[in-house]
Scaffold this motif. Structure first.
Motif, PDB file in Angstrom:
ATOM      1  N   ILE A   1      -1.610  -3.692 -21.311  1.00  0.00           N
ATOM      2  CA  ILE A   1      -0.757  -2.821 -20.498  1.00  0.00           C
ATOM      3  C   ILE A   1      -1.557  -2.186 -19.364  1.00  0.00           C
ATOM      4  CG2 ILE A   1       0.526  -0.646 -20.545  1.00  0.00           C
ATOM      5  CD1 ILE A   1       1.566  -1.501 -23.283  1.00  0.00           C
ATOM      6  N   VAL A   2      -2.787  -1.777 -19.636  1.00  0.00           N
ATOM      7  CA  VAL A   2      -3.629  -1.174 -18.598  1.00  0.00           C
ATOM      8  C   VAL A   2      -3.939  -2.200 -17.508  1.00  0.00           C
ATOM      9  CG1 VAL A   2      -5.936  -0.241 -18.147  1.00  0.00           C
ATOM     10  CG2 VAL A   2      -4.588   0.631 -20.051  1.00  0.00           C
ATOM     11  N   VAL A   3      -4.273  -3.422 -17.892  1.00  0.00           N
ATOM     12  CA  VAL A   3      -4.567  -4.472 -16.912  1.00  0.00           C
ATOM     13  C   VAL A   3      -3.330  -4.759 -16.056  1.00  0.00           C
ATOM     14  CG1 VAL A   3      -5.085  -6.940 -16.672  1.00  0.00           C
ATOM     15  CG2 VAL A   3      -6.462  -5.512 -18.178  1.00  0.00           C
ATOM     16  N   LEU A   4      -2.160  -4.873 -16.681  1.00  0.00           N
ATOM     17  CA  LEU A   4      -0.940  -5.110 -15.918  1.00  0.00           C
ATOM     18  C   LEU A   4      -0.633  -3.948 -14.971  1.00  0.00           C
ATOM     19  CD1 LEU A   4       1.454  -6.817 -18.489  1.00  0.00           C
ATOM     20  CD2 LEU A   4       0.308  -7.849 -16.547  1.00  0.00           C
ATOM     21  N   GLY A   5      -0.875  -2.717 -15.406  1.00  0.00           N
ATOM     22  CA  GLY A   5      -0.667  -1.556 -14.541  1.00  0.00           C
ATOM     23  C   GLY A   5      -1.602  -1.561 -13.346  1.00  0.00           C
ATOM     24  N   VAL A   6      -2.856  -1.908 -13.565  1.00  0.00           N
ATOM     25  CA  VAL A   6      -3.822  -1.974 -12.462  1.00  0.00           C
ATOM     26  C   VAL A   6      -3.428  -3.073 -11.471  1.00  0.00           C
ATOM     27  CG1 VAL A   6      -6.223  -2.566 -11.913  1.00  0.00           C
ATOM     28  CG2 VAL A   6      -5.710  -0.957 -13.740  1.00  0.00           C
ATOM     29  N   VAL A   7      -3.006  -4.218 -11.987  1.00  0.00           N
ATOM     30  CA  VAL A   7      -2.566  -5.304 -11.114  1.00  0.00           C
ATOM     31  C   VAL A   7      -1.347  -4.883 -10.307  1.00  0.00           C
ATOM     32  CG1 VAL A   7      -1.554  -7.628 -11.125  1.00  0.00           C
ATOM     33  CG2 VAL A   7      -3.570  -7.143 -12.490  1.00  0.00           C
ATOM     34  N   LEU A   8      -0.408  -4.200 -10.932  1.00  0.00           N
ATOM     35  CA  LEU A   8       0.795  -3.746 -10.230  1.00  0.00           C
ATOM     36  C   LEU A   8       0.444  -2.770  -9.103  1.00  0.00           C
ATOM     37  CD1 LEU A   8       3.926  -3.663 -10.119  1.00  0.00           C
ATOM     38  CD2 LEU A   8       3.787  -1.695 -11.638  1.00  0.00           C
ATOM     39  N   VAL A   9      -0.435  -1.840  -9.367  1.00  0.00           N
ATOM     40  CA  VAL A   9      -0.833  -0.864  -8.347  1.00  0.00           C
ATOM     41  C   VAL A   9      -1.658  -1.538  -7.246  1.00  0.00           C
ATOM     42  CG1 VAL A   9      -2.235   1.195  -7.953  1.00  0.00           C
ATOM     43  CG2 VAL A   9      -0.682   1.099  -9.895  1.00  0.00           C
ATOM     44  N   ALA A  10      -2.534  -2.461  -7.615  1.00  0.00           N
ATOM     45  CA  ALA A  10      -3.392  -3.118  -6.624  1.00  0.00           C
ATOM     46  C   ALA A  10      -2.593  -4.014  -5.681  1.00  0.00           C
ATOM     47  CB  ALA A  10      -4.469  -3.923  -7.333  1.00  0.00           C
ATOM     48  N   TRP A  11      -1.552  -4.661  -6.151  1.00  0.00           N
ATOM     49  CA  TRP A  11      -0.776  -5.576  -5.314  1.00  0.00           C
ATOM     50  C   TRP A  11       0.394  -4.910  -4.608  1.00  0.00           C
ATOM     51  CZ3 TRP A  11      -0.231 -10.711  -8.542  1.00  0.00           C
ATOM     52  CH2 TRP A  11      -1.441 -11.397  -8.497  1.00  0.00           C
ATOM     53  N   THR A  12       0.585  -3.626  -4.798  1.00  0.00           N
ATOM     54  CA  THR A  12       1.680  -2.937  -4.121  1.00  0.00           C
ATOM     55  C   THR A  12       1.321  -2.753  -2.646  1.00  0.00           C
ATOM     56  OG1 THR A  12       2.181  -1.738  -6.141  1.00  0.00           O
ATOM     57  CG2 THR A  12       3.101  -0.856  -4.112  1.00  0.00           C
ATOM     58  N   PRO A  13       2.210  -3.165  -1.739  1.00  0.00           N
ATOM     59  CA  PRO A  13       1.935  -2.968  -0.308  1.00  0.00           C
ATOM     60  C   PRO A  13       1.823  -1.478   0.027  1.00  0.00           C
ATOM     61  CG  PRO A  13       3.768  -4.488  -0.623  1.00  0.00           C
ATOM     62  CD  PRO A  13       3.438  -3.911  -1.962  1.00  0.00           C
ATOM     63  N   GLY A  14       1.100  -1.170   1.072  1.00  0.00           N
ATOM     64  CA  GLY A  14       0.829   0.214   1.441  1.00  0.00           C
ATOM     65  C   GLY A  14       2.043   0.981   1.924  1.00  0.00           C
ATOM     66  N   ASP A  15       3.047   0.298   2.471  1.00  0.00           N
ATOM     67  CA  ASP A  15       4.215   1.013   3.000  1.00  0.00           C
ATOM     68  C   ASP A  15       5.325   1.230   1.964  1.00  0.00           C
ATOM     69  OD1 ASP A  15       4.713  -1.659   2.868  1.00  0.00           O
ATOM     70  OD2 ASP A  15       5.818  -1.779   4.765  1.00  0.00           O
ATOM     71  N   VAL A  16       5.094   0.868   0.696  1.00  0.00           N
ATOM     72  CA  VAL A  16       6.072   1.099  -0.373  1.00  0.00           C
ATOM     73  C   VAL A  16       5.958   2.545  -0.850  1.00  0.00           C
ATOM     74  CG1 VAL A  16       6.737   0.493  -2.730  1.00  0.00           C
ATOM     75  CG2 VAL A  16       6.073  -1.290  -1.132  1.00  0.00           C
ATOM     76  N   VAL A  17       7.108   3.241  -0.891  1.00  0.00           N
ATOM     77  CA  VAL A  17       7.157   4.624  -1.357  1.00  0.00           C
ATOM     78  C   VAL A  17       7.746   4.628  -2.767  1.00  0.00           C
ATOM     79  CG1 VAL A  17       8.090   6.920  -0.938  1.00  0.00           C
ATOM     80  CG2 VAL A  17       7.424   5.480   0.979  1.00  0.00           C
TER      81      VAL A  17
END
Length: 146
Positions: free
Chosen positions: A49-65
């Protein structure tokens, strides 16, 4: 959680509940609750779950709110099981009386109740039984110990 109770014949009983942090031995009554394969599967799932969370945050584009309610909902989902585990820990209930003299022999009743809210109601029931019947009821979780 300790309560002093006077019985019908005037004896003083001490009714107390103690939180059991150590893992209690498995009994037939608790079989389906205590089946465990150890800590391995939990550690693997938590790391996944931690790895998936890190991947989700790392791949989120910068302009997503991300709205605050989404973060709060995720926090509530992650905290549900640890809070449930803490509230459902087993408690040892003990009702005892006597000072060891022949006139007032020691009586000790012991039992286990699961959950902080259940232990409060069981302590109240045991105290009421002692006040009316001079002993904890046999229909509750307490049983005499020699």
């Amino acid at each position: 959680m300790t309560r002093l109770v006077r019985s019908v014949n005037g004896r003083m009983w001490t009714v107390r509940g103690d939180l059991e942090w150590a893992r209690k031995p498995m009994t037939a009554d608790d079989f389906e609750h205590d089946v465990s394969a150890g800590y391995g599967p939990g550690v693997v799932m938590l790391s996944f779950i931690v790895v998936l969370g890190v991947v989700l945050v790392a791949w989120t584009p910068g302009d997503v709110v991300v709205p605050a309610w989404v973060v709060l909902a995720l926090l509530l989902v992650f905290l549900f099981f640890p809070v449930r585990w803490a509230l459902r820990r087993p408690w040892k209930l003990v009702a005892e009386t006597g000072d060891g003299t022949p006139e007032a022999p020691i009586e000790r009743w012991v039992g286990t109740v699961r959950g902080v809210f259940n232990v409060r109601t069981e302590v109240a029931k045991v105290a009421r039984n002692i006040q009316t019947d001079d002993m904890p009821g046999f229909d509750g979780p307490l049983h005499p110990v020699e």
